[in-house]
Motif scaffolding. Structure first.
Motif, short mmCIF file in Angstrom:
data_model
loop_
_atom_site.label_atom_id
_atom_site.label_comp_id
_atom_site.label_asym_id
_atom_site.label_seq_id
_atom_site.Cartn_x
_atom_site.Cartn_y
_atom_site.Cartn_z
N ASN A 1 0.80 -1.22 0.00
CA ASN A 1 0.00 0.00 0.00
C ASN A 1 0.83 1.27 0.00
O ASN A 1 0.28 2.37 -0.03
N GLY A 2 2.16 1.12 0.07
CA GLY A 2 3.02 2.28 0.06
C GLY A 2 3.01 3.06 1.36
O GLY A 2 3.57 4.16 1.43
N GLN A 3 2.39 2.56 2.41
CA GLN A 3 2.34 3.25 3.68
C GLN A 3 3.57 2.93 4.52
O GLN A 3 4.28 1.96 4.28
N ALA A 4 3.79 3.74 5.56
CA ALA A 4 4.90 3.50 6.47
C ALA A 4 4.76 2.11 7.10
O ALA A 4 3.65 1.68 7.43
N ASN A 5 5.87 1.46 7.25
CA ASN A 5 5.84 0.06 7.71
C ASN A 5 5.85 -0.03 9.23
O ASN A 5 6.89 -0.25 9.86
N ASP A 6 4.67 0.18 9.82
CA ASP A 6 4.54 0.03 11.27
C ASP A 6 3.90 -1.31 11.63
O ASP A 6 3.60 -1.57 12.78
N ALA A 7 3.66 -2.12 10.62
CA ALA A 7 2.93 -3.38 10.85
C ALA A 7 3.86 -4.43 11.45
O ALA A 7 5.08 -4.36 11.35
N GLN A 8 3.25 -5.40 12.10
CA GLN A 8 3.98 -6.53 12.67
C GLN A 8 4.49 -7.45 11.56
O GLN A 8 3.93 -7.53 10.47
N ASP A 9 5.58 -8.14 11.86
CA ASP A 9 6.13 -9.08 10.88
C ASP A 9 5.17 -10.21 10.59
O ASP A 9 5.28 -10.88 9.58
N SER A 10 4.23 -10.47 11.51
CA SER A 10 3.32 -11.60 11.35
C SER A 10 2.04 -11.21 10.63
O SER A 10 1.05 -11.93 10.68
N GLU A 11 2.05 -10.08 9.94
CA GLU A 11 0.89 -9.65 9.17
C GLU A 11 1.18 -9.75 7.68
O GLU A 11 2.24 -9.36 7.21
N VAL A 12 0.19 -10.29 6.93
CA VAL A 12 0.31 -10.40 5.47
C VAL A 12 -0.80 -9.55 4.85
O VAL A 12 -1.98 -9.88 4.95
N HIS A 13 -0.42 -8.43 4.23
CA HIS A 13 -1.39 -7.47 3.70
C HIS A 13 -1.72 -7.80 2.24
O HIS A 13 -0.90 -8.40 1.51
N VAL A 14 -2.92 -7.39 1.81
CA VAL A 14 -3.43 -7.76 0.49
C VAL A 14 -3.99 -6.53 -0.24
O VAL A 14 -4.76 -5.74 0.35
N SER A 15 -3.58 -6.41 -1.50
CA SER A 15 -4.14 -5.38 -2.38
C SER A 15 -4.56 -6.05 -3.68
O SER A 15 -3.77 -6.79 -4.27
N ILE A 16 -5.81 -5.79 -4.14
CA ILE A 16 -6.32 -6.39 -5.38
C ILE A 16 -6.79 -5.26 -6.29
O ILE A 16 -7.63 -4.44 -5.89
N ALA A 17 -6.23 -5.24 -7.50
CA ALA A 17 -6.55 -4.17 -8.47
C ALA A 17 -6.34 -2.81 -7.84
O ALA A 17 -7.18 -1.90 -7.97
N ASP A 18 -5.18 -2.66 -7.15
CA ASP A 18 -4.77 -1.41 -6.48
C ASP A 18 -5.74 -0.98 -5.39
O ASP A 18 -5.73 0.19 -4.97
N ASP A 19 -6.60 -1.87 -4.92
CA ASP A 19 -7.54 -1.57 -3.84
C ASP A 19 -7.12 -2.37 -2.59
O ASP A 19 -7.15 -3.60 -2.60
N TYR A 20 -6.72 -1.64 -1.53
CA TYR A 20 -6.26 -2.31 -0.31
C TYR A 20 -7.45 -3.02 0.37
O TYR A 20 -8.48 -2.40 0.66
N LYS A 21 -7.30 -4.33 0.62
CA LYS A 21 -8.39 -5.13 1.16
C LYS A 21 -8.29 -5.41 2.66
O LYS A 21 -9.30 -5.68 3.31
N GLY A 22 -7.09 -5.38 3.22
CA GLY A 22 -6.91 -5.72 4.62
C GLY A 22 -5.70 -6.62 4.79
O GLY A 22 -4.79 -6.62 3.96
N PHE A 23 -5.69 -7.41 5.86
CA PHE A 23 -4.50 -8.23 6.11
C PHE A 23 -4.86 -9.50 6.88
O PHE A 23 -5.87 -9.58 7.58
N PHE A 24 -4.01 -10.50 6.71
CA PHE A 24 -4.06 -11.71 7.51
C PHE A 24 -3.10 -11.52 8.69
O PHE A 24 -1.95 -11.09 8.48
#
Length: 807
Positions: free
Chosen positions: A600-623
């Motif tokens: 998503n191009g955002q600052a990386n404050d997320a945990q290492d155990s998170e897997v983020h998802v973007s579909i057709a340039d639309d951010y959907k969320g994360f596992f």
């Protein structure tokens, strides 16, 4: 071949391995198979008329789902590598002994010993079930070792071939061989002595029925047979007693050896019997002496060989590959021991790196959890150093050797002083006290009895004094202790908890501090709870599944497993940025999966155990992936906390610190290296704590070795066992408190055995002191008292195990 493959409509079990046919159901001869691997084995056995394999045990096979060994054993085609594994080789016959950890039942024995019927060129196959070793003779002109190993792996019996396989041949060690010789000699002599003693047993009057020459023959023949029993069979006990007396006289020890009262009893039997045979011309106690020595030697042997098929002290060589492919003028395999600085070698996906090296080519994603416990793979760039013990989880890479295997980082870890010194398992204070006072008391009573009869009836001095020394047998200490502990070891073994020796059970009852590793010990290895945060429809799930199923990253594999009910779509383009994520075009739709800044191009404050998802340039969320703790782990730790001080060591980061704080308090350390863990155990023990360490990997090996008791938790008790005192099947982790508690019960049973032995000795010594104990009654009384104490100890141990539902 008329087999069909269909989707699974209802729950059916695989005819070969017994697993549920979840993903597919292959049908043949009205039988179901969960995968092509299991079906292949059935087909091979059917073609060779060996389907009797399934008659011995239902679902006897081993699951072969996801087993891919193509090219894995190519190095065995190299004659120099093959020669290192062979125990014998000439033009027409070759011999090899292979370790096969997956052997588990009578069907395995039957199939492997019928191996010559399956593969032409194999001459004979002999299986040692206890050691899990298969000895094969084969004709090298008809079949190669590579072909044999590949077929065994196809059948589900992959041999364990590693660097340690080329070590010294597996033969019976000198001490065991020496003990077996003693048992053989003593058993032969004891049997013949008893046969020659039949006239005494039946109270036959030899003087009236046989010539006096024959009478003397029987007497002197027993004497001659008793000499090797006393001077050879009982030599260890006699030497042990002598050295203990010498050490005490020099002031080097304050504890009298348990061998002293044993040696006194054996010596009293020998001396009195010699006097009766040579002077009085009457039968002595030769059968009692020979029987006692034989029983002691057999008990020692049983203790020595118990669970000898488990390796508790494996070195790092047990984990390293035997050979790697070296890139010289041509590609060829080379024994890792022969790797020299400057050699270029190739490591494939999922292979272990055997020595410190520099990355030359390829995308290196190294999983160091094997050494450090840290689960997150590390990205390495060209020119960076890769240390021994890391596992490559991406594609093939080329490495330049920096150090030989013998001087690598992992070898230095293994050569720590904690591994070089032998961990001593001392006898319990109870046994020491019993031995010390029993010996003093026995000698004192014998002297007092001698003094008494000197002033009353001098003719009874010799018979009464020797009878006291003979009857006063410390059988509770010498026999009830090892037999009780061996029974406990057997009970633990039935519960998949394997201890190294009886001393482990004694020390397990004395611990006051328990230190846990986290990853792979409290949590399940390679498993996690996957939870979706955001908006994802069914079509989106298929897109994500298609992408993550192409990755070897641990988090991707967990997400793929979580979404495995979906079917993949067509991939137009895919590219993985190591350590960041994956971008792909699936069915014409762009998909990004990975870190937040990558997706998503955002600052990386997320945990290492998170897997983020973007579909057709639309951010959907994360596992989000949370570690999956073992069943009932909180109950287990809560029970332990009532009695023991608890601590936690982990190679992972401190993300779980707040979650675990209610249980461990401040006794938690994260980001720990193997040396850090070892040093912490040393620190605890220097403060007087008796530490039990529970870990799962090589990174815990130093700490396991340094602790008073080290328990290795493993998913496969055969395939993995770092240097430790006990091995616990991971499925039995929640029962650990029961095992620790039962070790205390076993020690209490030994104390009761001591009490019973004291009662026997009071009766026996009192009888002997009176001068009325005849040779025949003495011969009956001694083994009867010994056997009674042993049967009491062993019987009570099994009864308590039954009450506690351990059997």
């Amino acid at each position: 071949m008329n087999n069909t493959i269909s989707a699974v409509d209802s729950k059916v079990s695989c005819y070969h391995c017994g697993n549920d046919c979840k993903d597919e159901d292959i049908k043949e001869d009205e039988k179901h198979f969960c995968c092509s691997g299991c079906f292949t084995v059935y087909d091979i056995l059917k073609d060779n008329n060996l389907c009797g394999y399934y008659d011995l045990n239902t679902n006897a096979g081993i699951s072969l789902k996801s087993k891919n060994f193509k090219g894995k054993f190519n190095y065995l085609a190299e004659k120099n590598i093959e020669a290192e594994l062979l125990s014998f080789h000439d033009e027409h016959i070759a011999k090899v002994i292979l370790n096969v950890p997956s052997i588990h039942c009578s069907s395995c024995v039957w199939l492997l010993e019928n191996f010559p019927k399956i593969l032409k060129g194999v001459i004979s196959a002999r299986l040692n079930f206890v050691k899990k070793e298969l000895a094969l003779d084969f004709d090298p002109n008809l079949v190669s070792l590579k072909e044999i190993v590949e077929l065994m792996t196809t059948l589900g019996y992959e041999p364990q071939i590693n660097l340690e396989s080329t070590g010294k041949p597996k033969v019976i060690d000198y001490e065991t061989r020496r003990l077996l010789f003693k048992i053989g000699v003593t058993g032969f002599c004891a049997g013949n002595i008893m046969m020659m003693s039949f006239p005494e047993y039946f109270n036959l009057d030899l003087a009236n029925q046989l010539d006096a020459t024959y009478q003397k023959f029987f007497l002197y023949f027993n004497f001659i047979l008793a000499l090797p029993v006393f001077f050879y069979g009982a030599s260890d006990y006699l030497k042990g007693a002598y050295y203990s007396i010498v050490e005490n006289s020099k002031g080097n020890s304050k504890i009298l050896s348990v061998d002293i009262p044993i040696a006194l009893g054996i010596s009293a039997l020998f001396l009195r019997s010699t006097f009766q045979t040579l002077v009085l011309q009457t039968a002595g106690y030769w059968d009692s002496m020979a029987g006692l020595v034989l029983f002691l030697l057999v008990g020692k042997w049983v203790q020595k060989v118990t669970f000898n098929y488990l390796s508790f002290d494996r070195s790092f060589k047990s984990y390293f590959p035997l050979a790697v492919k070296v890139k010289n003028e041509s590609l060829q395999y080379k024994n890792v021991n022969d790797l020299a600085k400057g050699d270029i070698f190739i490591i494939h996906h999922q292979e272990l790196i055997p020595t410190d090296a520099v990355l030359l080519n390829g995308n290196a994603l190294i999983d160091y959890s094997f050494v450090t416990g840290e689960a997150k793979p590390i990205k390495k760039l060209k020119g960076e150093t890769v240390f021994a013990g890391g596992r490559q989880v991406a594609e093939q890479i080329e490495l330049l050797v920096q150090k030989p295997v013998s001087t690598s980082y992992l070898t230095q870890l293994w050569n720590n002083e904690s591994f070089l010194k032998e961990k001593k398992i001392p006898t319990t204070e109870l046994a020491n006290a019993f031995s010390k006072y029993f010996t003093y008391l026995t000698i004192s009573i014998a002297i007092l009895v001698g003094i008494y009869w000197k002033f009353n009836d001098p003719s009874l001095i010799w018979p009464s004094v020797t009878a006291v020394l003979m009857v006063a047998c410390p059988c509770a200490l010498t026999l009830s202790l090892p037999f009780t502990m061996n029974a406990t070891m057997s009970i633990f073994g039935k519960n998949r908890f394997f201890v190294k020796n009886q001393g482990v059970i004694q020390q397990l009852s004395e611990i006051d501090t328990i230190v846990f590793d986290k990853t792979g010990t409290l949590t399940e290895a390679n498993k996690g709870e996957v939870r979706w945060v955001g908006d994802l429809n069914k079509q989106d799930e298929r897109l994500v599944y298609t992408v993550v199923s192409q990755s070897v990253h641990p988090l991707s594999k967990l997400v793929a497993s979580h979404l495995s009910q979906n079917s993949p779509l067509e991939i137009n383009y895919i590219f993985e940025v190591k350590g960041q994520g994956i971008e792909a075009i699936v069915a014409g739709i762009s998909v990004k999966v990975g870190r937040l800044d990558f997706v998503n191009g955002q600052a990386n404050d997320a945990q290492d155990s998170e897997v983020h998802v973007s579909i057709a340039d639309d951010y959907k969320g994360f596992f989000t992936i949370e570690p999956r703790f073992r069943p009932n782990w909180k109950v287990l730790l809560a029970n332990f906390k009532k009695t023991f001080e608890l601590a936690l060591l982990s190679g992972d980061n401190n993300k779980m610190q707040d979650f675990l704080k209610p249980i461990f308090g401040l006794n938690m350390r994260f980001n720990q290296t193997p040396q850090d863990k070892l040093d912490y155990i040393k620190e605890l023990q220097s403060e007087g704590n008796k530490v039990l360490m529970i870990g799962d990997g090589l990174n815990d090996a130093g700490a396991l070795r340094e602790s008073k008791i080290g328990i290795a938790l493993t998913e496969d008790v055969q395939a993995f066992s770092p240097s430790c005192d006990a091995i616990l099947d991971a499925n039995k982790f929640e029962n650990l408190a029961e095992y620790v508690g039962f070790s205390k019960t076993a020690l209490n049973i030994v104390k009761l055995s001591f009490l019973l032995s004291v009662v026997y000795n009071i009766i026996g010594v009192g009888w002997a002191a009176s001068g009325n104990l005849s040779p025949v009654l003495a011969a009956i009384f001694m083994p009867l008292s010994t056997l009674s104490v042993v049967f009491f100890a062993v019987g009570l141990t099994w009864l308590m195990a039954h009450i506690r539902k351990l059997i």
